[in-house]
Design a protein around this motif. Structure first.
Motif, short mmCIF file in Angstrom:
data_model
loop_
_atom_site.label_atom_id
_atom_site.label_comp_id
_atom_site.label_asym_id
_atom_site.label_seq_id
_atom_site.Cartn_x
_atom_site.Cartn_y
_atom_site.Cartn_z
N UNK A 63 0.86 -1.19 0.00
CA UNK A 63 0.00 0.00 0.00
C UNK A 63 0.89 1.23 0.00
N UNK A 64 0.69 2.09 -1.00
CA UNK A 64 1.44 3.34 -1.07
C UNK A 64 0.48 4.51 -0.93
N UNK A 65 1.02 5.62 -0.43
CA UNK A 65 0.25 6.85 -0.29
C UNK A 65 0.77 7.89 -1.28
N UNK A 66 -0.15 8.60 -1.90
CA UNK A 66 0.22 9.73 -2.73
C UNK A 66 0.33 10.92 -1.78
N UNK A 67 1.55 11.25 -1.39
CA UNK A 67 1.81 12.25 -0.36
C UNK A 67 1.29 13.62 -0.79
N UNK A 68 0.50 14.23 0.07
CA UNK A 68 -0.14 15.50 -0.25
C UNK A 68 0.88 16.61 -0.56
N UNK A 73 4.33 8.93 -4.73
CA UNK A 73 3.88 7.69 -4.12
C UNK A 73 4.98 7.20 -3.18
N UNK A 74 4.64 7.07 -1.90
CA UNK A 74 5.60 6.70 -0.87
C UNK A 74 5.02 5.68 0.09
N UNK A 75 5.88 5.09 0.91
CA UNK A 75 5.43 4.28 2.03
C UNK A 75 4.88 5.23 3.10
N UNK A 76 4.18 4.69 4.08
CA UNK A 76 3.66 5.49 5.18
C UNK A 76 4.82 5.85 6.11
N UNK A 77 4.79 7.06 6.65
CA UNK A 77 5.84 7.40 7.61
C UNK A 77 5.92 8.87 7.88
N UNK A 78 6.79 9.23 8.80
CA UNK A 78 6.95 10.64 9.10
C UNK A 78 7.73 10.89 10.38
N UNK A 97 -1.91 5.68 11.22
CA UNK A 97 -2.57 6.96 10.97
C UNK A 97 -2.76 7.22 9.48
N UNK A 98 -1.74 6.97 8.69
CA UNK A 98 -1.79 7.32 7.28
C UNK A 98 -2.56 6.32 6.43
N UNK A 99 -2.66 5.08 6.88
CA UNK A 99 -3.38 4.07 6.10
C UNK A 99 -4.81 3.89 6.58
N UNK A 100 -5.07 4.24 7.84
CA UNK A 100 -6.39 4.00 8.43
C UNK A 100 -6.62 2.55 8.80
N UNK A 143 -8.11 7.06 3.51
CA UNK A 143 -7.21 8.17 3.22
C UNK A 143 -7.20 9.16 4.38
N UNK A 144 -5.99 9.56 4.78
CA UNK A 144 -5.84 10.55 5.85
C UNK A 144 -5.65 11.94 5.23
#
Length: 182
Positions: A63-68, A73-78, A97-100, A143-144
């Motif tokens: 699962x990748x997130x399209x970082x706002x 497209x990245x992995x979840x993190x921060x 948090x980022x994946x729900x 989506x967060x």
């Protein structure tokens, strides 16, 4: 034990599989020694972050997130937060948090890899400690506010949408999955 102390222990125990990863491991440890605030976003010289690549229960997609903010497209993190007791806990919190998706489980063996990358101001540089996590059966993503989109990609599709650092993380995660019993 502080989060910084945990980071030192994690990095001392990290087994680098390449010379480049060993050099990063030493760089991270030197950074922690030189900067008492190395765990926090306020550290202008760069700071440690924690991320996790989410793998589906069948172990064939991520699962990748399209970082706002970055549009990538990245992995979840921060960023680490004061309530994070460990780097692993920070990675798991960020991924949840980022994946729900509740009920994520980090793969055993500690971080999968390390990645240093530039980030736009005010952060400037992340020293990312990258984990991998398995999503539970029946997981449904949400989506967060930090994401424009979330999407599952087959391992072999990641190179079509993500940069080389994410591709390397997927490759290292696949290798780790081969060593971990289902």
């Amino acid at each position: 034990m502080s989060l910084r102390d945990d980071a030192v222990l994690v990095l001392k125990a990290y087994v680098a599989e390449t010379e480049a990863q060993e050099e990063l491991r030493r760089t991270y440890l030197d950074h922690l020694a030189a900067h008492r605030d190395a765990m926090w976003k306020a550290c202008g010289a760069g700071h440690l972050t924690a991320s996790a690549l989410l793998v589906d229960p069948k172990r064939d997609r991520v699962l990748l997130t399209l970082h706002r903010k970055l549009g990538m497209w990245l992995q979840m993190g921060g960023h680490c937060e004061p309530g994070d007791a460990t780097l692993a806990a920070a990675a798991l919190r960020e991924a949840t948090e980022e994946s729900g998706i509740p009920g994520l489980a980090l793969l055993p063996g500690g971080p999968v890899r390390l990645d240093r990358h530039p980030i736009p101001a005010p952060c400037h540089r992340h020293l990312d400690v990258q984990y991998a996590a398995l999503a539970p059966s029946g997981a449904v993503e949400a989506i967060s506010g930090e994401s424009l989109d979330l999407r599952w990609y087959a391992f072999d599709e990641v190179a079509e949408v993500a940069d080389a650092s994410v591709v390397r993380l997927v490759e290292s995660t696949r290798e780790r999955l081969e060593r971990v019993a289902p």
